[in-house]
Design a protein around this motif. Structure first.
Motif, mmCIF file in Angstrom:
data_model
loop_
_atom_site.group_PDB
_atom_site.id
_atom_site.type_symbol
_atom_site.label_atom_id
_atom_site.label_comp_id
_atom_site.label_asym_id
_atom_site.label_seq_id
_atom_site.Cartn_x
_atom_site.Cartn_y
_atom_site.Cartn_z
ATOM 1 N N ALA A 70 0.816 -1.209 0.000
ATOM 2 C CA ALA A 70 0.000 0.000 0.000
ATOM 3 C C ALA A 70 0.850 1.260 0.000
ATOM 4 O O ALA A 70 0.386 2.338 -0.385
ATOM 5 N N ASP A 71 2.111 1.154 0.426
ATOM 6 C CA ASP A 71 2.989 2.317 0.486
ATOM 7 C C ASP A 71 3.810 2.509 -0.783
ATOM 8 O O ASP A 71 4.560 3.476 -0.904
ATOM 9 N N ALA A 72 3.704 1.596 -1.731
ATOM 10 C CA ALA A 72 4.474 1.694 -2.969
ATOM 11 C C ALA A 72 3.966 2.869 -3.794
ATOM 12 O O ALA A 72 2.770 3.144 -3.838
ATOM 13 N N PRO A 73 4.871 3.588 -4.473
ATOM 14 C CA PRO A 73 4.441 4.725 -5.298
ATOM 15 C C PRO A 73 3.535 4.281 -6.444
ATOM 16 O O PRO A 73 3.635 3.158 -6.932
ATOM 17 N N TRP A 74 2.643 5.200 -6.858
ATOM 18 C CA TRP A 74 1.827 4.989 -8.044
ATOM 19 C C TRP A 74 2.469 5.740 -9.192
ATOM 20 O O TRP A 74 2.926 6.862 -9.008
ATOM 21 N N PRO A 75 2.521 5.118 -10.374
ATOM 22 C CA PRO A 75 2.046 3.775 -10.713
ATOM 23 C C PRO A 75 3.051 2.700 -10.312
ATOM 24 O O PRO A 75 4.244 2.977 -10.186
ATOM 25 N N PRO A 76 2.577 1.478 -10.105
ATOM 26 C CA PRO A 76 3.488 0.397 -9.739
ATOM 27 C C PRO A 76 4.430 0.051 -10.887
ATOM 28 O O PRO A 76 4.136 0.328 -12.057
ATOM 29 N N GLU A 77 5.551 -0.553 -10.550
ATOM 30 C CA GLU A 77 6.506 -0.953 -11.578
ATOM 31 C C GLU A 77 5.887 -2.004 -12.497
ATOM 32 O O GLU A 77 5.073 -2.826 -12.071
ATOM 33 N N VAL A 78 6.302 -1.952 -13.761
ATOM 34 C CA VAL A 78 5.748 -2.856 -14.757
ATOM 35 C C VAL A 78 6.798 -3.080 -15.836
ATOM 36 O O VAL A 78 7.647 -2.221 -16.080
ATOM 37 N N VAL A 79 6.741 -4.238 -16.474
ATOM 38 C CA VAL A 79 7.566 -4.528 -17.647
ATOM 39 C C VAL A 79 6.619 -4.643 -18.837
ATOM 40 O O VAL A 79 5.630 -5.380 -18.788
ATOM 41 N N LEU A 80 6.910 -3.900 -19.905
ATOM 42 C CA LEU A 80 6.050 -3.875 -21.088
ATOM 43 C C LEU A 80 6.799 -4.508 -22.256
ATOM 44 O O LEU A 80 7.910 -4.097 -22.594
ATOM 45 N N HIS A 81 6.163 -5.498 -22.870
ATOM 46 C CA HIS A 81 6.793 -6.277 -23.935
ATOM 47 C C HIS A 81 6.210 -5.908 -25.290
ATOM 48 O O HIS A 81 5.001 -5.870 -25.467
ATOM 49 N N GLY A 82 7.079 -5.649 -26.265
ATOM 50 C CA GLY A 82 6.662 -5.421 -27.631
ATOM 51 C C GLY A 82 7.479 -6.267 -28.583
ATOM 52 O O GLY A 82 8.388 -6.996 -28.155
ATOM 53 N N ASP A 83 7.177 -6.189 -29.863
ATOM 54 C CA ASP A 83 7.929 -6.939 -30.858
ATOM 55 C C ASP A 83 9.326 -6.353 -31.076
ATOM 56 O O ASP A 83 10.274 -7.082 -31.365
ATOM 57 N N HIS A 84 9.430 -5.038 -30.929
ATOM 58 C CA HIS A 84 10.695 -4.350 -31.199
ATOM 59 C C HIS A 84 11.405 -3.894 -29.939
ATOM 60 O O HIS A 84 12.639 -3.770 -29.932
ATOM 61 N N ALA A 85 10.644 -3.623 -28.888
ATOM 62 C CA ALA A 85 11.207 -3.031 -27.679
ATOM 63 C C ALA A 85 10.682 -3.716 -26.421
ATOM 64 O O ALA A 85 9.554 -4.202 -26.385
#
Length: 211
Positions: free
Chosen positions: A4-19
């Motif tokens: 609940a104390d983590a900053p918004w937005p939460p960390e995320v990994v985004l997958h694409g075809d090129h990047a």
């Protein structure tokens, strides 16, 4: 369990075809320093890219801002090579109103004007509007950074205004900042435009890649 104390937005990994867009870490420093050398990006007066010898300190600064909750910095990795080719950031975060800016973005020269940048914008915007339920996403750039302004406008972002004498550049000159935004109701049309552009870029890349 979510913190609940983590900053918004939460960390995320985004997958694409090129990047691949992954949260920035100190371990990315040496490769990002090498990437910045391609085009000597720190010498462009209208941008703020750390020189290779300053990259480690710049990463520490960005991670400190993340801990404060004001940004979420990412490393951009080229899928074809697995090498970092730049950085981008969710910044100027307004968690209460679900607004943020995509900025502090740079790519090594060989990755500029390729599908990597277009796909990164597609991934970051989709996450902002579809997962984070943002009401608006901003883009800001120097008045004299014509290439950046054209790229932002090609996304479909609209100019909200120009903040005159908004800040000081590293060389001490005053910066006029152009503020653009995409609002939630515009995202479906922007998404279609980005998908169309990505299809064209991907087709062009396939056509010019030797077998």
């Amino acid at each position: 369990m979510k913190n609940a104390d983590a900053p918004w937005p939460p960390e995320v990994v985004l997958h694409g075809d090129h990047a691949l867009i992954t949260p920035l870490t100190g371990a990315h420093g040496p490769a990002l320093a090498e990437a910045a050398k391609d085009g000597e990006l720190w010498k462009l007066w209208y941008t703020s890219v750390a020189a290779p010898e300053d990259m480690s300190a710049d990463i520490k600064r960005r991670l400190a801002l993340r801990a404060e909750g004001s940004c979420l910095p990412f490393t951009v990795i080229e899928q074809a090579t697995g090498e970092p080719v730049g950085m981008t950031t969710y910044m100027n975060i307004d968690a209460a109103n679900r607004r943020l800016e995509i900025g502090a973005t740079w790519y090594c020269r060989r990755a500029q004007r390729t599908a990597i940048n277009t796909e990164c914008k597609r991934l970051l915007l989709a996450h902002a509007f579809e997962a984070l339920d943002c009401i608006a996403v901003e883009f800001r750039t120097h008045l004299f950074n014509s290439a950046s302004r054209r790229a932002i406008e090609r996304l479909g972002a609209k100019l909200d205004g120009i903040l005159r004498s908004h800040s000081r550049s590293p060389d001490g000159s005053l910066r006029d900042t152009c503020v653009y935004s995409i609002i939630a109701s515009e995202w479906p049309a922007v998404r279609r435009n980005l998908d169309w552009r990505l299809d064209r870029l991907s087709a062009a890349t396939t056509a010019t890649t030797p077998l």
